[in-house]
Design an enzyme around this catalytic site. Sequence first.
Site, PDB file in Angstrom:
ATOM      1  N   SER A  34     -70.339  45.953  83.815  1.00 55.79           N
ATOM      2  CA  SER A  34     -70.031  44.734  83.882  1.00 55.79           C
ATOM      3  C   SER A  34     -71.503  43.568  84.705  1.00 55.79           C
ATOM      4  O   SER A  34     -71.296  42.585  84.029  1.00 55.79           O
ATOM      5  CB  SER A  34     -68.447  44.778  84.908  1.00 55.79           C
ATOM      6  OG  SER A  34     -69.073  45.224  86.006  1.00 55.79           O
ATOM      7  N   HIS A  83     -64.859  51.970  82.655  1.00 58.08           N
ATOM      8  CA  HIS A  83     -65.066  51.573  83.600  1.00 58.08           C
ATOM      9  C   HIS A  83     -64.744  51.004  84.722  1.00 58.08           C
ATOM     10  O   HIS A  83     -63.796  51.625  85.124  1.00 58.08           O
ATOM     11  CB  HIS A  83     -66.117  50.102  82.958  1.00 58.08           C
ATOM     12  CG  HIS A  83     -67.285  49.023  84.066  1.00 58.08           C
ATOM     13  ND1 HIS A  83     -67.031  49.525  85.247  1.00 58.08           N
ATOM     14  CD2 HIS A  83     -67.371  48.434  84.184  1.00 58.08           C
ATOM     15  CE1 HIS A  83     -67.821  48.599  86.180  1.00 58.08           C
ATOM     16  NE2 HIS A  83     -68.184  47.677  85.093  1.00 58.08           N
ATOM     17  N   HIS A 111     -70.179  60.512  88.459  1.00 59.59           N
ATOM     18  CA  HIS A 111     -70.890  59.223  88.387  1.00 59.59           C
ATOM     19  C   HIS A 111     -72.282  59.244  87.393  1.00 59.59           C
ATOM     20  O   HIS A 111     -72.968  60.477  87.128  1.00 59.59           O
ATOM     21  CB  HIS A 111     -71.187  58.956  90.144  1.00 59.59           C
ATOM     22  CG  HIS A 111     -71.248  57.277  89.650  1.00 59.59           C
ATOM     23  ND1 HIS A 111     -72.809  56.697  89.581  1.00 59.59           N
ATOM     24  CD2 HIS A 111     -70.379  56.438  89.904  1.00 59.59           C
ATOM     25  CE1 HIS A 111     -72.842  55.649  89.327  1.00 59.59           C
ATOM     26  NE2 HIS A 111     -71.764  55.571  89.754  1.00 59.59           N
ATOM     27  N   ARG A 149     -68.481  54.826  99.330  1.00 58.48           N
ATOM     28  CA  ARG A 149     -66.904  53.969  98.620  1.00 58.48           C
ATOM     29  C   ARG A 149     -65.958  54.804  98.422  1.00 58.48           C
ATOM     30  O   ARG A 149     -64.913  54.135  99.246  1.00 58.48           O
ATOM     31  CB  ARG A 149     -67.133  53.410  97.168  1.00 58.48           C
ATOM     32  CG  ARG A 149     -68.883  52.257  96.905  1.00 58.48           C
ATOM     33  CD  ARG A 149     -68.447  51.861  95.931  1.00 58.48           C
ATOM     34  NE  ARG A 149     -68.865  52.319  94.906  1.00 58.48           N
ATOM     35  CZ  ARG A 149     -68.282  51.980  93.045  1.00 58.48           C
ATOM     36  NH1 ARG A 149     -68.384  51.526  92.974  1.00 58.48           N
ATOM     37  NH2 ARG A 149     -69.270  53.100  92.633  1.00 58.48           N
ATOM     38  N   ASP A 155     -63.486  55.384  91.814  1.00 57.34           N
ATOM     39  CA  ASP A 155     -61.639  55.255  91.249  1.00 57.34           C
ATOM     40  C   ASP A 155     -61.370  56.247  92.056  1.00 57.34           C
ATOM     41  O   ASP A 155     -59.995  56.162  91.797  1.00 57.34           O
ATOM     42  CB  ASP A 155     -62.242  54.875  89.885  1.00 57.34           C
ATOM     43  CG  ASP A 155     -63.168  54.325  89.451  1.00 57.34           C
ATOM     44  OD1 ASP A 155     -62.545  53.291  90.118  1.00 57.34           O
ATOM     45  OD2 ASP A 155     -64.384  54.500  88.723  1.00 57.34           O
TER      46      ASP A 155
END
Length: 464
Positions: free
Chosen positions: A272, A302, A348, A357, A403
């Site tokens: 993105s 993504h 990742h 995160r 995620d």
Amino acid sequence: MALVRITSSKLPEAQKLNSVLASYVRFLSADSNLRQVLEAKIPKEQERVKNFRKQHGNTKVGETTIDMMYGGMRGIKGLVCETSVLDADEGIRFRGLSIPECQKVLPKAPNGAEPLPEGLFWLLLTGEVPTQQQVQGLSAEWAERAALPQHVVTMLNNMPSTLHPMSQLACAVTALNHDSKFAKAYSDGVHKSKYWEYVYEDSMDLIAKLPVVAATIYCNTYRGGKGSKSIDPNLDWSANFVKMLGYDNPEFTELMRLYLTIHSDHEGGNVSAHTVHLVGSALSDPYLSFAAGMNGLAGPLHGLANQEVLVWLMKLAQQVGKTPTEQELKDFIWKTLKAGQVVPGYGHAVLRKTDPRYTCQREFALKHLPNDELFQLVSKVYKVVPPILTELGKVQNPWPNVDAHSGVLLQYYGMKEMNYYTVLFGVSRALGVLASLVWDRALGLPIERPKSLSTDALMKAVQK
């Protein structure tokens, strides 16, 4: 500055107008607004970059291998991103600050514990931690810019509810290009040294309008069109978004502040961010550039990944129960891997340790929903998966990423519409990619045009 109060027999209207005036005065009376800070900072940074390039323009940084070229340019050092840098061990740093540091120093809402996204946007643009007053001024300015043009409202209200929310988002953002200040200025022949000013104005407008666009999509798709689209000038950006979505739980508002902050930026190489930079390098306006980035974010590799994690967890719960034993969990995971599938939410491209995160979302869950069955299942998976992936020996990073957790938190507070989760990601990602786009134009970065080679040409080059 004195505030003139309005009196009227129509008390509600007078109160509303007074509220708007109070927000505007707070904005005007701030030490300095964001644009003024940038106007002072950009010339200094332009000179610093100019001198650096003059001195080291021919210095080589890194080497490119054949595997890098075939492997999605993985690891190639070829982009400049001023707003954030991703460290394989530490995770993301926003202008040098880690996520825990941002949680500590960025301004918070009254009685709030999580950082306000407005503060992170200020940090990303300027490299400086803003004051509480500066953040309040930014909240007020975004509230002033939030109204949607009628043609966008009409378009959103006429989209079929079966159209994916990300497609609706990309369409609406593209249609907002009708009022692009950058596109108009470029058409009028503005000097390139002024490009950043109009990109900044478009970016501020777009960030302000995104919660209204996203809330309209949510209400139309899942609530039969019911819901408020009005902005309260006394609320911060996240609180207004939550209100328009139709939620009133203060904890959910706190979660959204955290969510919108930590998903905002992840240096310049992810799909993105890179797409917005690439399209913007052709001098497409911020609306068109951001819409392109959202089409990339919609991909399952993504932004759609958090939805896939939740689907996998629910499949796990259905097959072995919500409270499986450690052995039952191991058996299910090995079954997944032997079927040629991955455990979503783990691994990742850059990180080699647990994603910070993920960690901060886990800390939020431990504080607010420690007994939730789905959260407890995520915790069990967290203990079991990394050793299995390490034993498998094919995964460079066996640790969870962002995620692996976000969908569970959203489910807990009642947002069960998984197709919508990537829209939330998109609203957050605007902060990082648009801050970067302002600096792309401020530094005069050219159109992006890397050299590509055929396999035959590569083979010849290797032989030489």
